[in-house]
Design a protein around this motif. Structure first.
Motif, short mmCIF file in Angstrom:
data_model
loop_
_atom_site.label_atom_id
_atom_site.label_comp_id
_atom_site.label_asym_id
_atom_site.label_seq_id
_atom_site.Cartn_x
_atom_site.Cartn_y
_atom_site.Cartn_z
N LEU A 1 19.51 27.30 -7.80
CA LEU A 1 18.29 26.52 -8.19
C LEU A 1 17.93 26.10 -6.74
O LEU A 1 16.87 25.90 -6.15
CB LEU A 1 18.28 25.57 -9.06
N SER A 2 18.85 25.45 -6.03
CA SER A 2 18.74 24.78 -4.76
C SER A 2 18.43 25.75 -3.59
O SER A 2 18.03 25.43 -2.63
CB SER A 2 19.77 23.69 -4.55
N THR A 3 18.75 27.21 -3.94
CA THR A 3 18.43 27.84 -2.76
C THR A 3 17.49 28.52 -2.76
O THR A 3 16.90 29.55 -1.88
CB THR A 3 19.77 28.82 -2.61
N VAL A 4 16.31 28.33 -3.80
CA VAL A 4 15.14 29.01 -3.65
C VAL A 4 14.21 28.58 -2.54
O VAL A 4 14.09 27.27 -2.37
CB VAL A 4 14.43 28.61 -5.10
N LYS A 5 14.06 29.41 -1.88
CA LYS A 5 13.34 29.13 -0.36
C LYS A 5 11.81 28.80 -0.64
O LYS A 5 11.13 29.48 -1.52
CB LYS A 5 13.46 30.15 0.71
N LYS A 6 11.33 27.93 0.08
CA LYS A 6 10.01 27.68 0.07
C LYS A 6 9.10 28.77 0.78
O LYS A 6 8.24 29.36 0.21
CB LYS A 6 9.46 26.22 0.79
N ASN A 7 9.55 29.29 1.94
CA ASN A 7 8.91 30.20 2.35
C ASN A 7 9.63 31.33 2.63
O ASN A 7 10.71 31.57 3.38
CB ASN A 7 8.67 29.98 4.00
N LEU A 8 9.67 32.41 1.83
CA LEU A 8 10.53 33.68 1.60
C LEU A 8 10.06 34.57 2.63
O LEU A 8 8.89 34.97 2.57
CB LEU A 8 10.38 34.06 0.17
N ASN A 9 10.79 35.22 3.36
CA ASN A 9 10.51 36.21 4.53
C ASN A 9 10.72 37.40 3.66
O ASN A 9 11.79 38.26 3.84
CB ASN A 9 11.56 36.07 5.54
N LEU B 1 12.80 20.55 -14.02
CA LEU B 1 13.23 21.59 -13.15
C LEU B 1 11.94 22.46 -12.91
O LEU B 1 11.80 23.02 -11.90
CB LEU B 1 14.30 22.30 -13.64
N LYS B 2 11.45 22.90 -14.26
CA LYS B 2 10.30 23.83 -14.05
C LYS B 2 9.02 23.09 -13.20
O LYS B 2 8.59 24.23 -12.37
CB LYS B 2 9.57 23.89 -15.24
N SER B 3 8.92 21.91 -13.13
CA SER B 3 7.79 21.50 -12.18
C SER B 3 8.06 21.48 -10.92
O SER B 3 7.11 21.90 -10.02
CB SER B 3 7.21 20.22 -12.62
N VAL B 4 9.31 21.68 -10.65
CA VAL B 4 9.59 21.77 -9.10
C VAL B 4 9.98 23.18 -8.67
O VAL B 4 9.55 23.83 -7.58
CB VAL B 4 10.79 20.68 -8.61
N VAL B 5 11.05 23.72 -9.37
CA VAL B 5 11.41 24.78 -8.85
C VAL B 5 10.55 25.94 -9.44
O VAL B 5 10.49 26.83 -8.73
CB VAL B 5 12.99 25.18 -9.47
N GLY B 6 10.03 25.75 -10.69
CA GLY B 6 9.43 26.85 -11.51
C GLY B 6 8.25 27.44 -10.47
O GLY B 6 8.12 28.65 -10.32
N GLU B 7 7.26 26.47 -10.05
CA GLU B 7 6.10 26.76 -9.10
C GLU B 7 6.80 27.64 -8.15
O GLU B 7 6.26 28.84 -7.45
CB GLU B 7 5.45 25.52 -8.67
N ARG B 8 7.85 27.28 -7.29
CA ARG B 8 8.47 28.14 -6.31
C ARG B 8 8.73 29.45 -6.52
O ARG B 8 8.46 30.38 -5.91
CB ARG B 8 9.41 27.05 -5.56
N VAL B 9 9.43 29.24 -7.50
CA VAL B 9 10.01 30.81 -8.07
C VAL B 9 9.01 31.67 -8.35
O VAL B 9 8.84 32.71 -7.76
CB VAL B 9 10.87 30.55 -9.15
N ASN B 10 7.70 31.19 -8.89
CA ASN B 10 6.68 32.31 -9.16
C ASN B 10 5.98 32.53 -8.06
O ASN B 10 5.60 33.62 -7.93
CB ASN B 10 5.74 31.35 -10.04
N LYS B 11 5.87 31.50 -6.97
CA LYS B 11 5.09 31.97 -5.76
C LYS B 11 5.89 33.09 -4.98
O LYS B 11 5.44 34.01 -4.68
CB LYS B 11 5.15 30.78 -4.86
N ALA B 12 7.34 32.87 -4.94
CA ALA B 12 8.08 33.85 -4.29
C ALA B 12 7.94 35.06 -4.90
O ALA B 12 8.13 36.14 -4.43
CB ALA B 12 9.54 33.16 -4.32
N ALA B 13 7.97 35.13 -6.19
CA ALA B 13 7.83 36.35 -7.17
C ALA B 13 6.73 37.08 -6.71
O ALA B 13 6.66 38.42 -6.51
CB ALA B 13 8.11 36.14 -8.46
#
Lengths: 609, 174
Positions: free
Chosen positions: A149-157, A523-535
């Motif tokens: 969970l904590s390794t989900v990057k904000k800016n994924l290359n 968790l969803k509110s913080v990580v969920g958005e980040r995960v969706n964006k990366a996906a």
């Protein structure tokens, strides 16, 4: 006949052997037992002061340490003074029958002075279905752990990710495209070589050549009828060719469709791999428990089920009627076991009386009955019952049965551990945080049922009166770590249910806990958005790379199929037209022939009047 | 040197005063020990027999060395043969199972593919090798040895510095 010097030499040698035997037997036996047991456990097993008395047929030792293969600085268990009475005569038949085995001061999880790890050379892996299935599950659970969970990057290359991923679908689609192009080319050649069009043209010309207006006589009519029949036969043959072509082409159509579906699967698979490489977790209510407790649970279960399956490995080793031919090292050979229902087993410990204590200081007593090399020879299953309690209301009961009497091996275990103190216990352990209980009591009810290659395990853990302290790991505290820490520390009660199933090599783990709801939303509110964006980012980039190729393939299929389908349809149309033209002409000729016959009949009647 | 030593040992055995029977018997006993894995009960019995009976110990040693080397090469064959006897021949299963229950026999490790494969092979070879060896000793003593001793090359060889040195080394080396 006898060599007296030889006899004297032999007598001296035997005497020497007996003397040396008296001195070194214990040492030799200790080494042999340690070597065999270490091989079976997968970590060092050590006996201290082993003593074997041939006159009393008794074996005893002062201390036995069995290293935990996963934590080699800790003993899985250790015993104090223990002794066992053996039967003498079976020893001559290579059988070890133990009437009574007394183990005193049995203790679990004791610290070791030396590392009990075996060297690579001494190790012997016994992979079995449980370990294999749980290793796969362990990998999956690790992907869905707190650290993921904590390794989900904000800016994924994504570029770098896809470079490392080595996309497999482009190559596969490319080779599929080449194969289909070759197919279509061969179809075109086949269409041309069948000469259906030419056949139809020939029939058409021959039908056209029959001009009914010019035919006046009956014999001319009959000749025309013959020609039409020949044309009809030709049409029939051509139709036959057409039908075969059509049927074969339908197979090709199916293949093309399948190809397109395959291409979609390959792309899907690449996407899955990309997601997994980017370590994008799937955050849903059902997964939170797995995130928090999954790795620890799987690790523990793997350890304990590993012990059970090791027992099964050795128990079932003797069951095979026709053992598979092995490739042993030179001069070692392969030992074949012969089952005899009326004989005594190779080894049999009838009763083990156990007394000792757990690492928490809980006094234990237990009885293990009929630990045996082959249960079929004694018609009894192995039973284990260990229990303990103290004056602080802590109670433990472990009961189990190992049943190897039937075709498929069965083991079942039931553990009931109540009111055990949680103070100082590490409840959550991961690379991002660690939670220790400062207070509280726990209760575990677990049940494991193994039958053949199926395993079902249920664990119910309840903790009350909790006071938790979470320690965040790492140099910088992330937002996710902060949320996790706050939520966990705010809990005073924890209930957790875990269900693990292994069926035909596939394993699944479901974890439910009261932590789920509390954590999921935050968790969803913080990580969920980040995960969706990366996906989405991955999907967009992959689509940009893969979709053109997929579309090219779809175009190739549709263009060629349309072309060939049109050709088939035109053949069908032409054949239909020629068929009806021939039928029409035949009918007309037949009518005229009938008319001519009538006319001739009337003329004949006129002659005889 | 090992090959030469072995050849010298053979000549020594063949020219010893022991009867062909004793030499052949010692040789076949050594053959069984050599062909089968060493630490087995039957080999222990054979070693005892070699020591207490008046068979040629040198011949036993020679048989052990020769067939010991052969056993290493033939190990896969013995394993396959043993597996065939223990597993594939269904008729024998009852026999093996009963044998497995007999005290002491169970300790003989006969349920090992290499042990049984090599033991049965050596039992099969026992009589032919015994008679072959016996015949060879008789033939050597009657025909070959007198001719060999008369050969000029042997006499020259025995007179060479190399042979004398070899003899010395042999004595020093034990």
């Amino acid at each position: 006949m006898f060599r007296w010097k030889g006899i004297i030499f032999l007598a001296v040698l035997i005497g020497l052997f007996i003397v040396l035997g008296l001195v070194f037997t214990d040492q030799w036996l200790e080494q042999q037992l340690e070597k065999t047991a270490s091989y079976m456990v997968g970590a060092r097993v050590e006996f201290d002061d082993l003593d074997f008395s041939l006159s009393k047929v008794r074996l005893k030792w002062q201390r036995l340490q069995v290293t935990d293969p996963k934590h080699t600085m800790t003993n899985l268990f250790e015993t104090g003074e223990s002794d066992l009475d053996l039967e003498f005569w079976p020893l001559l038949s290579k059988k070890v029958i133990v009437e009574d085995f007394r183990i005193h001061n049995f203790r679990t999880s004791t610290a070791r002075k030396e590392d009990g790890r075996l060297s690579e050379k001494e190790k012997h892996e016994k992979p079995n279905f449980v370990i294999r299935a749980l290793s796969a599950l362990g990998g999956r659970v690790q992907q869905q752990s707190l650290s993921s969970l904590s390794t989900v990057k904000k800016n994924l290359n994504v570029d770098s990710l896809l470079k490392h991923l080595n996309l497999q679908s482009p190559q596969k689609i490319d080779s599929l495209q080449r194969a289909l192009s070759a197919d279509y080319q061969s179809w075109k050649t086949r269409f041309a070589s069948l000469r259906i069009k030419e056949d139809i043209a020939q029939t058409r010309a021959s039908l056209k050549g029959i001009d009914l207006k010019k035919i006046k006589k009956l014999d001319q009519l009959l000749a025309a009828l013959k020609k039409i029949d020949a044309a009809k036969k030709k049409i029939k043959d051509t139709r036959q060719k057409y039908m075969t072509l059509k049927t074969d082409f339908e197979v090709q159509l199916k293949r093309s469709k399948e190809g397109l579906r395959l291409a979609d699967d390959w792309i899907k698979n690449d996407y899955k791999r990309a997601r997994s490489m980017a370590k994008l977790p799937d955050i849903s209510l059902t997964n939170i428990g797995k995130f928090v407790f999954g790795p620890t649970l799987v690790n523990k279960v793997q350890t304990y089920l590993g012990y059970i399956t090791t027992v099964r490995h050795y128990a079932s080793k003797l069951k095979s009627d026709k053992p598979p031919k092995a490739k042993p090292p030179r001069l070692k050979g392969q030992d074949i076991y012969f089952y005899n229902p009326n004989a005594r087993p190779d080894w049999w410990i009838k009763k083990i009386d156990l007394s000792g204590q757990t690492s928490d200081g809980l006094a234990l007593s237990g009885l293990i009955q009929n630990l045996v090399s082959d249960q079929r020879q004694i018609h009894k299953v192995t039973k284990i019952h260990i229990s303990g309690e103290n004056n602080r209301k802590t109670r433990l009961e472990l009961a189990g049965t190992l049943n190897y009497l039937g075709v498929s091996p069965r083991e079942n275990f039931r553990l009931d551990y109540r009111h055990f103190p949680l103070k100082g216990k590490n409840l959550i352990r991961s690379s991002v945080l660690s939670t220790t209980a400062k207070n509280g009591f726990g209760k575990i009810a677990a049940r494991a049922d193994l039958q053949g290659d199926t395993t079902q395990l249920t664990i119910q853990f309840d903790a009350a009166g909790l006071n938790l302290l979470t320690e965040i790991k790492g140099r910088k505290t992330t937002e996710i770590q902060r949320i996790l820490g706050q939520t966990i520390d705010g809990m005073h009660r924890l209930d957790l249910s875990a269900f693990l199933t292994i069926l035909k090599g596939r394993s699944s783990l479901k974890v439910k806990s009261n932590l789920d709801r509390q954590l999921a939303a935050r968790l969803k509110s913080v990580v969920g958005e980040r995960v969706n964006k990366a996906a989405q980012k991955i999907r967009k980039e992959m689509d940009a790379r893969l979709q053109p190729q997929r579309e090219k393939l779809a175009r190739l299929i549709s263009t060629n199929e349309k072309q060939l389908k049109d050709q088939i349809a035109s053949y069908q149309q032409m054949l239909k037209e020629q068929q009806s033209a021939a039928d029409r002409k035949k009918k007309e000729i037949e009518t005229r022939i009938a008319r001519e016959k009538n006319k001739l009949g009337k003329q004949l009647k006129g002659l005889f009047k | 040197m090992f090959g030469l030593d072995l050849l010298a040992k053979l000549f020594k055995i063949l020219r010893s005063e022991d009867s062909p029977n004793k030499i052949a018997f010692g040789f076949v006993m050594g053959m069984i020990i050599g062909l089968t894995p060493l630490w087995t009960i039957h080999n222990l019995i054979l070693i005892v027999l070699i020591v207490i009976l008046r068979v040629n110990i040198g011949a036993s040693l020679f048989g052990y060395i020769i067939f010991g080397m052969l056993a290493y090469v033939l190990d896969p064959v013995f394993h396959s043969f043993g597996y065939y006897l223990l597993v594939d021949v269904a008729v024998l299963h009852g026999f093996w199972a009963r044998l497995y229950q007999i005290p002491v026999v169970a300790l003989s490790h006969y349920n090992n593919t290499v042990v049984i494969g090599s033991l049965v092979s050596s039992i099969i070879l026992f009589i032919p090798v015994f008679f072959a060896m016996k015949y060879f000793v008789v033939w050597y003593r009657r025909v070959v040895d007198p001719k060999l001793q008369k050969l000029r090359i042997v006499q020259i060889f025995k007179a060479t510095k190399f042979y004398r040195m070899y003899e010395k080394i042999k004595i020093i080396g034990g």
